[in-house]
Write a protein that holds these residues in place. Structure first.
Motif, short mmCIF file in Angstrom:
data_model
loop_
_atom_site.label_atom_id
_atom_site.label_comp_id
_atom_site.label_asym_id
_atom_site.label_seq_id
_atom_site.Cartn_x
_atom_site.Cartn_y
_atom_site.Cartn_z
N PRO A 9 35.06 38.06 55.81
CA PRO A 9 35.67 37.37 56.96
C PRO A 9 34.63 36.79 57.91
CG PRO A 9 35.71 39.74 57.32
CD PRO A 9 35.13 39.53 55.95
N ALA A 29 45.65 37.68 61.11
CA ALA A 29 46.29 36.87 60.07
C ALA A 29 46.79 37.71 58.91
CB ALA A 29 45.31 35.81 59.57
N ASN A 58 48.74 29.49 50.04
CA ASN A 58 47.37 29.14 49.71
C ASN A 58 46.78 30.20 48.79
OD1 ASN A 58 47.34 26.80 51.32
ND2 ASN A 58 46.91 28.03 53.15
N THR A 59 46.20 29.77 47.68
CA THR A 59 45.53 30.67 46.75
C THR A 59 44.15 30.12 46.43
OG1 THR A 59 46.49 29.50 44.86
CG2 THR A 59 47.69 31.41 45.69
N THR A 67 46.81 44.54 47.02
CA THR A 67 46.32 43.17 47.20
C THR A 67 45.95 42.51 45.88
OG1 THR A 67 45.42 43.84 49.34
CG2 THR A 67 44.65 41.75 48.47
N ASP A 73 36.21 34.10 50.31
CA ASP A 73 37.34 34.46 51.17
C ASP A 73 37.36 35.95 51.51
OD1 ASP A 73 38.19 31.88 51.26
OD2 ASP A 73 39.78 32.11 49.76
N ALA A 119 49.60 36.76 46.67
CA ALA A 119 49.80 37.48 47.93
C ALA A 119 50.85 38.57 47.74
CB ALA A 119 50.25 36.52 49.03
N ALA A 169 40.86 37.92 61.03
CA ALA A 169 41.39 38.31 59.73
C ALA A 169 42.50 39.35 59.88
CB ALA A 169 40.27 38.86 58.85
N ASP A 185 44.92 39.10 56.57
CA ASP A 185 44.13 38.78 55.38
C ASP A 185 43.61 40.08 54.78
OD1 ASP A 185 42.41 37.87 53.45
OD2 ASP A 185 41.36 36.45 54.73
N ALA A 245 39.98 40.50 53.17
CA ALA A 245 38.92 40.51 54.18
C ALA A 245 38.93 41.82 54.97
CB ALA A 245 39.09 39.32 55.13
#
Length: 420
Positions: A138, A147, A124-125, A302, A135, A347, A144, A149, A152
């Motif tokens: 959070p 996951a 997912n982007t 990131t 996004d 990612a 977050a 992320d 976040a």
């Protein structure tokens, strides 16, 4: 691990990792898939150990670093320098990809039918800058963190660290000391895991060579050479020039101090998994303070993807060449701009750039073209070694940015010597 000048060369980590890579490649080539199946779990275990410490390391590193920066103006200055470096380096990377694909033209007369196809994974982007911005914030930090992320997590840690700086002196000192202590504990844990780096690298290389082999490269040799040459130019010319001209840093010293993170990035194909090694090396060998490294490196792992920008720009134009489509200067400019923005959303995991390339293809109207999708599948079949190389480029760019920014902040001990 402290440096011992009497330690023989074969006991030093970077030589052990290089030997592990060579032995792993030979083992995978000789024994093939059975070796990959028998030893692959060791590489998976090592990757899990690295990923296990990413979130707590980033949390403690950023909070303690931001808390030590001071007020809002200092954080704003550091953020501005960081983002300026990311934009410049990624733009130069995308332009390098554009140059090489137009010089070599790897898509002309390419035999795509002979290239093996691979299933394209789903990642997912964000679909727009607005979605990316939403996004970043959070709904639930714990969720977050669970996951992984990273955007976040980074956002929360920065604002939490900034909030600590507004506390009265006594609670500010207590909270800062607590996070500093946790950060030191995480660095000790990181050092313990890194001791097993040669074993993990050996298993990862055995799995890669044993599963992929070398027979898929003939059909896409010119494409492979195009991406590889672009990455090489950016790694050994563009980034060293930025180090020398902007940071007044000797590139050879920085390369020498960054050996372990570069080898780790090449072996793992993950900027995120390499982050613990990068943070440790920047502090102990390059000489960047925790204040700068904790701010620049997690964000860089990131959003700063120079190698991915090269791949997305050159890869998209390669696809248009295979399809016999000649893009105008304006359309190529759109590819460069989209590749620059799309690399931010990639990612920090293996082969994410192959999926994110669809953002660039959408910008020129090829996102749903079945032939283009087939070509992406063929590109993915030989992407692992290219992904290893571009991950090393991504990590080196992050380290260059941290060193340059540290010098701009008045830190004088940055890359003054090769530190073992």
């Amino acid at each position: 691990m402290e440096y011992d000048p009497s330690l023989p060369w074969y006991r030093r980590l970077h030589w052990q990792v290089l030997a592990a890579m060579g032995l792993g490649a030979a083992t995978g080539a000789i024994f093939g898939a059975p070796a990959a199946e028998a030893l692959g779990w060791i590489g998976d275990l090592f990757m899990k150990l690295l990923r296990m410490i990413i979130v707590p390391l980033v949390l403690t590193s950023i909070v303690s670093g931001v808390a030590s920066v001071g007020g809002g103006k200092a954080i704003g200055r550091l953020f501005s320098k960081t983002m300026a470096y990311y934009v410049v380096s990624s733009f130069l990377a995308a332009m390098t990809g554009l140059l090489m694909v137009n010089l070599i033209r790897p898509g002309r007369n390419a035999d795509m039918g002979a290239a093996a196809q691979s299933e394209i994974p789903e990642i997912n982007t964000p679909d727009s800058p607005t979605e990316l911005l939403l996004d970043i914030v959070p709904n639930n930090f714990i969720e977050a963190a669970g996951a992984g992320d990273m955007l976040a997590i980074i956002f929360f840690c920065i604002v939490f660290g900034a909030a600590i700086t507004t506390l009265p002196e006594k609670p500010r000192t207590i909270v800062t000391d607590i996070f500093n202590s946790f950060f030191q504990a995480m660095m000790a844990l990181t050092s313990g895991i890194i001791k097993f780096l040669p074993i993990g690298v050996f298993a990862l290389i055995v799995a890669m060579v044993g599963e992929t082999g070398f027979d898929r490269f003939a059909a896409l040799a010119k494409y492979f050479a195009t991406i590889g040459s672009g990455l090489t130019i950016h790694l050994f010319i563009t980034l060293p020039l930025l180090l020398f001209v902007v940071g007044r840093i000797k590139p050879l010293v920085h390369f020498a101090n960054m050996r372990e993170p570069l080898l780790t990035a090449f072996s793992t194909s993950s900027s995120g998994a390499t982050l613990p090694v990068t943070i440790k090396t920047l502090r102990e060998k390059v000489g960047v303070s925790n204040k700068v490294s904790s701010f620049v490196l997690p964000m860089g792992a990131t959003v700063n993807m120079d190698g991915t920008a090269i791949f997305e720009c050159a890869g998209a134009l390669f696809i248009t060449q295979v399809l016999g489509i000649d893009l105008s200067i304006g359309q190529q400019a759109i590819v460069v701009l989209t590749a620059l923005l799309a690399s931010i959303g990639a990612a920090a995991v293996p082969s994410a750039g192959v999926v994110v390339i669809f953002i660039v293809l959408n910008a020129i109207g090829l996102g749903s073209n079945p032939e283009a999708i087939m070509i992406v599948g063929a590109m993915l079949a030989i992407d692992r070694p290219l992904d290893m190389y571009r991950t090393a480029v991504n990590v080196f760019s992050d380290s260059c940015g941290a060193a340059i920014i540290a010098r701009s902040e008045g830190e004088e001990g940055v890359d003054t010597e090769v530190r073992h």
